[in-house]
Every structure is written in C-alpha cells, then in structure tokens.
Design a protein around this motif. Sequence first.
Motif, PDB file in Angstrom:
ATOM      1  N   PHE A  86      33.082  44.420  41.135  1.00 25.83           N
ATOM      2  CA  PHE A  86      34.190  43.442  41.106  1.00 25.83           C
ATOM      3  C   PHE A  86      33.877  42.251  42.015  1.00 25.83           C
ATOM      4  O   PHE A  86      34.064  41.096  41.640  1.00 25.83           O
ATOM      5  CB  PHE A  86      35.503  44.061  41.605  1.00 25.83           C
ATOM      6  N   ILE A  90      33.268  38.138  40.849  1.00 24.29           N
ATOM      7  CA  ILE A  90      34.004  36.934  41.277  1.00 24.29           C
ATOM      8  C   ILE A  90      33.038  35.872  41.793  1.00 24.29           C
ATOM      9  O   ILE A  90      33.148  34.701  41.435  1.00 24.29           O
ATOM     10  CB  ILE A  90      35.055  37.264  42.357  1.00 24.29           C
ATOM     11  N   PHE A  91      32.066  36.287  42.624  1.00 26.95           N
ATOM     12  CA  PHE A  91      31.142  35.287  43.156  1.00 26.95           C
ATOM     13  C   PHE A  91      30.260  34.697  42.047  1.00 26.95           C
ATOM     14  O   PHE A  91      29.953  33.503  42.078  1.00 26.95           O
ATOM     15  CB  PHE A  91      30.316  35.867  44.303  1.00 26.95           C
ATOM     16  N   CYS A  94      32.294  32.058  40.495  1.00 22.36           N
ATOM     17  CA  CYS A  94      32.328  30.869  41.359  1.00 22.36           C
ATOM     18  C   CYS A  94      31.056  30.047  41.203  1.00 22.36           C
ATOM     19  O   CYS A  94      31.105  28.830  41.031  1.00 22.36           O
ATOM     20  CB  CYS A  94      32.472  31.258  42.822  1.00 22.36           C
ATOM     21  N   GLU A 108      34.955  18.878  42.462  1.00 24.37           N
ATOM     22  CA  GLU A 108      35.781  18.197  43.472  1.00 24.37           C
ATOM     23  C   GLU A 108      34.921  17.710  44.645  1.00 24.37           C
ATOM     24  O   GLU A 108      34.000  18.367  45.030  1.00 24.37           O
ATOM     25  CB  GLU A 108      36.851  19.163  43.975  1.00 24.37           C
TER      26      GLU A 108
ATOM     27  N   THR B  82      42.035  46.867  43.713  1.00 27.20           N
ATOM     28  CA  THR B  82      40.951  45.901  43.901  1.00 27.20           C
ATOM     29  C   THR B  82      40.704  45.093  42.624  1.00 27.20           C
ATOM     30  O   THR B  82      40.435  43.900  42.696  1.00 27.20           O
ATOM     31  CB  THR B  82      39.629  46.592  44.283  1.00 27.20           C
ATOM     32  N   GLY B  83      40.803  45.755  41.471  1.00 26.30           N
ATOM     33  CA  GLY B  83      40.439  45.107  40.200  1.00 26.30           C
ATOM     34  C   GLY B  83      41.288  43.893  39.895  1.00 26.30           C
ATOM     35  O   GLY B  83      40.855  42.985  39.185  1.00 26.30           O
ATOM     36  N   TYR B  85      41.990  41.478  41.696  1.00 21.07           N
ATOM     37  CA  TYR B  85      41.450  40.237  42.249  1.00 21.07           C
ATOM     38  C   TYR B  85      40.510  39.540  41.278  1.00 21.07           C
ATOM     39  O   TYR B  85      40.362  38.314  41.323  1.00 21.07           O
ATOM     40  CB  TYR B  85      40.779  40.491  43.608  1.00 21.07           C
ATOM     41  N   VAL B  86      39.849  40.338  40.410  1.00 22.68           N
ATOM     42  CA  VAL B  86      39.010  39.716  39.391  1.00 22.68           C
ATOM     43  C   VAL B  86      39.914  38.923  38.438  1.00 22.68           C
ATOM     44  O   VAL B  86      39.625  37.781  38.085  1.00 22.68           O
ATOM     45  CB  VAL B  86      38.187  40.777  38.628  1.00 22.68           C
ATOM     46  N   ALA B  89      41.046  35.753  40.247  1.00 24.86           N
ATOM     47  CA  ALA B  89      40.011  34.732  40.408  1.00 24.86           C
ATOM     48  C   ALA B  89      39.680  34.054  39.093  1.00 24.86           C
ATOM     49  O   ALA B  89      39.411  32.854  39.060  1.00 24.86           O
ATOM     50  CB  ALA B  89      38.750  35.354  41.000  1.00 24.86           C
ATOM     51  N   ARG B 272      38.052  24.819  43.613  1.00 26.32           N
ATOM     52  CA  ARG B 272      36.840  25.554  43.949  1.00 26.32           C
ATOM     53  C   ARG B 272      37.121  26.534  45.100  1.00 26.32           C
ATOM     54  O   ARG B 272      36.704  27.694  45.059  1.00 26.32           O
ATOM     55  CB  ARG B 272      35.773  24.536  44.362  1.00 26.32           C
ATOM     56  N   ARG B 275      38.894  29.656  43.919  1.00 28.58           N
ATOM     57  CA  ARG B 275      38.001  30.657  43.329  1.00 28.58           C
ATOM     58  C   ARG B 275      37.269  31.430  44.420  1.00 28.58           C
ATOM     59  O   ARG B 275      37.244  32.667  44.419  1.00 28.58           O
ATOM     60  CB  ARG B 275      36.948  29.970  42.444  1.00 28.58           C
ATOM     61  N   TYR B 276      36.653  30.678  45.340  1.00 27.30           N
ATOM     62  CA  TYR B 276      35.874  31.354  46.374  1.00 27.30           C
ATOM     63  C   TYR B 276      36.747  32.230  47.261  1.00 27.30           C
ATOM     64  O   TYR B 276      36.340  33.307  47.676  1.00 27.30           O
ATOM     65  CB  TYR B 276      35.108  30.332  47.232  1.00 27.30           C
ATOM     66  N   ALA B 278      39.283  33.935  46.491  1.00 23.09           N
ATOM     67  CA  ALA B 278      39.536  35.228  45.837  1.00 23.09           C
ATOM     68  C   ALA B 278      38.330  36.144  46.033  1.00 23.09           C
ATOM     69  O   ALA B 278      38.468  37.348  46.266  1.00 23.09           O
ATOM     70  CB  ALA B 278      39.810  35.026  44.350  1.00 23.09           C
ATOM     71  N   GLY B 279      37.128  35.570  45.958  1.00 19.73           N
ATOM     72  CA  GLY B 279      35.914  36.350  46.189  1.00 19.73           C
ATOM     73  C   GLY B 279      35.847  36.882  47.610  1.00 19.73           C
ATOM     74  O   GLY B 279      35.594  38.070  47.841  1.00 19.73           O
ATOM     75  N   TRP B 280      36.104  35.991  48.589  1.00 24.86           N
ATOM     76  CA  TRP B 280      36.106  36.440  49.989  1.00 24.86           C
ATOM     77  C   TRP B 280      37.159  37.507  50.208  1.00 24.86           C
ATOM     78  O   TRP B 280      36.919  38.498  50.896  1.00 24.86           O
ATOM     79  CB  TRP B 280      36.359  35.259  50.934  1.00 24.86           C
ATOM     80  N   LEU B 282      38.395  39.697  48.159  1.00 23.47           N
ATOM     81  CA  LEU B 282      38.012  41.007  47.632  1.00 23.47           C
ATOM     82  C   LEU B 282      36.848  41.603  48.423  1.00 23.47           C
ATOM     83  O   LEU B 282      36.806  42.817  48.641  1.00 23.47           O
ATOM     84  CB  LEU B 282      37.661  40.922  46.141  1.00 23.47           C
ATOM     85  N   LEU B 283      35.941  40.755  48.887  1.00 22.24           N
ATOM     86  CA  LEU B 283      34.851  41.277  49.727  1.00 22.24           C
ATOM     87  C   LEU B 283      35.433  41.930  50.989  1.00 22.24           C
ATOM     88  O   LEU B 283      35.055  43.044  51.370  1.00 22.24           O
ATOM     89  CB  LEU B 283      33.892  40.143  50.110  1.00 22.24           C
ATOM     90  N   ALA B 286      37.163  45.064  49.997  1.00 21.90           N
ATOM     91  CA  ALA B 286      36.211  46.098  49.583  1.00 21.90           C
ATOM     92  C   ALA B 286      35.582  46.807  50.783  1.00 21.90           C
ATOM     93  O   ALA B 286      35.235  47.989  50.695  1.00 21.90           O
ATOM     94  CB  ALA B 286      35.129  45.487  48.693  1.00 21.90           C
TER      95      ALA B 286
END
Lengths: 108, 593
Positions: A86, A90-91, A94, A108, B82-83, B85-86, B89, B272, B275-276, B278-280, B282-283, B286
């Motif tokens: 997962f 996501i990354f 991105c 942007e 957790t899922g 967050y995908v 994002a 941008r 998006r990032y 959401a990745g952070w 979830l990291l 996790a």
Amino acid sequence: MTKTKDAPKPATGKGGGGGGKKQTWSAEKAKAYWRRNLTLIGILLAIWFLVSYVFGILLANILYGVPIGQIPASFWFAQQGAIIIFVILIFVYCWIMDRVDKEFDVNE
Amino acid sequence: MSQVQLWTYIVVGITFAMYIWIGYSNRVRDTKGFYVAGQGVPAIANGAATAADWMSAASFISMAGLISTMGYDGAIYLLGWTGGYVLLALLLAPYLRKFGKYTVPDFVGDRYYSQTARLIAAIATVIISLTYVAGQMRGVGIVFSRFVGLPIEWGVVLGMAVVAFFALLGGMKGITWTQVAQYVVLIVAYLIPAIAIGMLLTGNPIPQLSFTFSDIIPRLNAVQVDLGFKEYTQPFQSKTQLDVLAVTIALMVGTAGLPHVITRFYTVPSVRAARYSAGWALLFIALLYTTAPAIAAFARYNLIDTLQNATVANVIEGEKQNIYELQYPDGTPVSWATSWQKTGLLAFYDKNGDGKIEMHPGAAFEGKNFKAPTDSTNEVYFDNDIIVLANPEIAQLAPIVIALVAAGGLAAALSTASGLLLAMSSAASHDIYYRILRPNATERQRMIMGRSMILVAILLAGYFGINPPGFVSQVVAMAFGLAAASNFPAILLGIFDKRANSAGAIWGMAVGLGFTLVMILLMKSNVIFGTPAPIIKDFMGISAEGIGTVGMIFNFALALIISRVTAAPPPEIQELVESVRIPRGAQVVEGAH
C-alpha cells in the motif's frame, strides 16, 4: 465511470494560480490528462485489490500452503505484505503523477 | 510512590508541557488558520499529523491484543485501517485539496449545489465524530488511572484541559503541530518495547523480519495445537470469510470517508503535497501497523510458553481474585504475571490443583468474576490490552520505558480526540452556522463561533468520557461504517462522475446513512436499548461492523441511477468538476476565502 456529454469548452488563459505562465488548455488535452490519470489509478487499484482482498482474504485458504519465509503466504499478505505494498503504491502514484503533471504543464 | 510512577509523572509532565508550548506558539487569528492551518503545512508534517490523528488509543493499546486473540482474522484491522489511505491518495485527497475549502460538507454542498446535501454531510460528520470521540476521552482517563493511579474522571478532566488549551488557541494549526509531536512520542513508545521483546524471543531487533523469517510463528502454531487451539495462522476462526471481507471493506472505505482525516488534506499548500502527505501518513502508520502483528504473536507465544514452564510458588487470597505467584523452572519469580494480576487484567485459577496454570480454549471464569471458575479446562483470563501494556515488564525494560508507554497511549488518545473535536465543531460552526444559517457573518463572529463550538465539543466529549454510555465501546468501530455509507460515495462520485447531481447525492447519502444506522441499532439493540437479545443477529451473514459496506453499495447504486433519470448538474458545476481534476489551473470555485 465518467461519461461527459458536452465536452468542456476550450478555456484559454487558465494560467496557473501564481506562475502567471500562459497556458493553453484544450478540451482534448484535458481529456488526455484525465485518461492518463484514470489508467494509472486503475492499474494501482488493481494491485491494491489483488494483494489485500485476493491474496489476503479470497485466496486465504489456497495460499495457506505456500510459504513466505516461515509463514503461510496468505497470512504474510494479510498481516504484513499488503500494508507495505500500500505504501509503495501511493508513492508510485505520486512519482508518476509528478511526471504527468510536468508533461501536461499543470505542475505546481 | 514507586519508581515507575515517578517516571510516569516526569515523562507525561514533559510531553504535556511540550504540547501546551506548541499550542501556544501556534495561536491563530483568522478562520483560515483556525480551520485549515493557513494551508501551510508541509507534506511530511501533515503525514505525521495525519498518522497521529488517525491512530487512536485503541490502535495503540488494544489492537495488538485483539490480533493476538483473533490470529489471522486480525487482518480486518490491519488491512482495513491502512488500505483506505490508498483510496484517499488516489481518489479523494488531491481533488479535495484543489477544491480548497475547509470541510467535507463544503465540498458536498458546493458540488451538489444544495443546502440539503450540505446539511446531511454536516450531520453525518457530527454523528461519526461524536461516536468516535467519546471513546478517546475515556481512553485518556484509563491510561491515567492505570499508570498514574489517578481516578479516571480526573484523567478525563486533565486531558480535556490540555486539548482545550491548544485547540482553542491554535485551531487546526495548533492541533496539527501538536499532533506531529504526539506522533513522535507514540511511535517511539510503541517501537522500543516491541524491539526489546523481539530481541528477547528471536534475537532479531527488527520485529517485521523476525515475524516472517524466524521460527517463532511455526513454534506458536505448534504450541497452540498442543493446547487444543487451532493454528494461530489459520484463517476465518473468529469470523466467516464473507464477514471478514465486508468488515475489511467497511473499515477501508470508512477510513477514506472520515471527516477528521479528510480535513487534514486541506491543510497542505498544493495538490502535489496532498498526494505525498497521504504517502507519508501511511508510511508512518505502517511503522506501527506492521509492528502490531509481530507484538501480537510474540506476546502470545511468550504468555503461553511462560505458563507452560512455570509452576505456582504461592497463592495469595485476594478480595476479588487470588494472586498466583509463579516461578520459572530455575526458581526465579515471574514478576510481570504477579503485577498484572493485581490490575485485574490477568487472572489465573489452578482448577485441577496440579501446581501449574494451563491455558486452553474456552472461558476460564464466569464473566469477570475471578472467584467463579467455569468447568472448562482453561485456567487463564487475560484482557487484550495486556499484550501491549505488559511488554516492557516482560522484556525487563527500565521504568522510564513503562512511563514512555503511558505517554504514548496518552499522545495517541489526545491527538485523535483533538482532530475529531475540530471536525465536529467545524461542521457546526462553519458548515451549519456560517454556510447555511448566517452567510453574512463577519470574520470575527465566525472565529467566536468556531472557538465556542470547540469548547462545547470538548465539554460534550468530556461528559461522555466521564459517564460513558454502555454502548460507546461497541459503536466506535461502527463510525467507519457510517462514513463509508455516507461521505465516501458522495465525494467520489462528485469528482469522478460529472453527471452526479444533487438528487442522486441526497438520496444516496440519506439512504446509505439511514440504512446503516438502523441496522447497527437493530444488531446492537441489546447494548443500546437493553433488549434481552439483538433484534436481528446479522444481515445476510454480515455483522454490524461490516454493514457499512452494504450501506455504501446502496448509496452508490441510488446516486448513479437517480442522477441519470433526473436533470444534469448546471454547467458551472460541471466546470467545477473539470477544475478539481487538474492540479493547476483557473480557480473556478468562487470565493476561495
């Protein structure tokens, strides 16, 4: 799932909110950008579904006999692997969208 | 005062002073700062804040214990929490950030050009957040009473005071930066004991690696079978496959629809960054969520293994339960077992008098009456929470680590509570007061309203924390079902289906929310209304925890069908949809504040 009946009018001069860079954003370009986004989302969500719902739940009993390390594969996906994937998904989204945004000049 | 208590006072004192200081240095004056932290939160900081916002006292204290009891089926929480967050994002966060207002009802109301839709979304926000927050305040009280020996009520009041300070002064900005600090506290507090107990049992410092590659799980499976349990890794022992599926979907989609989580993505400076972050997020989540199943298995193995080898050295008659002092084969005492029996979270009863405590399937006692053993051969009762709470003592860590675990539990509870309180109060002050009732309110009036609503929310949450309705703990998990059945489909279709219109959204949300709420009330009627048994047991094999999935399907189906048989949304709305799909471009939304 999107069905656009009337194509959006070619709006010109939608210059970025700050950059002030002149931008021509045609209906075709908007469609192409959105299609790229939807394709990427589709691929990533297919993987998301596969590692969690398919490997972890639907095939739980079948993958039980296949080991990963010392534990059954379905158990690994359900309690470790899917979560790690997962984060990667996501990354990846991105990073790829960064490039797509640049290509279409909407970054942007 | 014991050494542990002294350290707890010191560590908790330092962290609380830090939160108050952060809250004070992030005071805000305008509504943009108050509701969305001025949209200036960097992606990685928003990720940490979201992680703390997200992980509650339940994640921190109870989840590993639940997994330990459920075995494989614990995956519903691991995947379900957790899922989502995908989904966030990829499907929601970037577009909502582009839309760029303050709340979930903001988007729903504007996108569906309807005050009714706005009102339903606002009501859903309040219901979801209120069911969730009561449990958090109780959590603060429980952590205080367990570690510091303070009465639960005083713990709740202390927690309320701290939250009130930084939430009233700093709104979203104050909350965000305290949550970043709270994330650091809670993750350090979670990982240290996990690494220590992993080292102790497997010699490997990384729990995720020893979970997969050491022989601890095969050993646990073998010992479980010896004692009459099924293998630990055997799927669908505690729930059916269908129910596991439904609950996982409800929790995942619910996560993506929770107002206090979605609002966090309005606080970053760009699409941008949304998006990032959401990745952070979830990291960061996790890190805890891949450690929890390792703790669950390690602690269960340790508990069983200790009991199998230990013998009863002494029994002290107690008022509520007899305390069994155990010793290892070499004669050293099992001190953690003794100290946790005194808290009532662990209880033994040597039914056959063989000088050993045996763990088998079945309940050892009649309910929680530890003086009344049942006929089953099981001689052990343990509360799920002990799996996390007893780790530092099992691994014989210094008292400061135990104090850190207390501070971590408090950080988890306070950070989640503050996020929920803000979501709840902004639904009342921003969406209902300003957007519906008084669109002409001045900035000053809106700030006063925002602060007073937070105060009301804190008092309400505190009241429920001190006088918890019996059903609170039972319905917390159901907040997810409600979110899945109401907000998520409306937002998703609002972005991805240009044809979605107000009639479709209103009917979809109303029926999704209504169906899920009624089903939960019927299935939990025994705890909510005190009926002798639940009015209905399940809905076609799906439990109350998973029923949100069915509500969500109704919502999607109705919204799609009704949107297509009624008039298309006006052109300016279609333009709004076009504009949220592109990261940079003309702001079609009028009045971006």
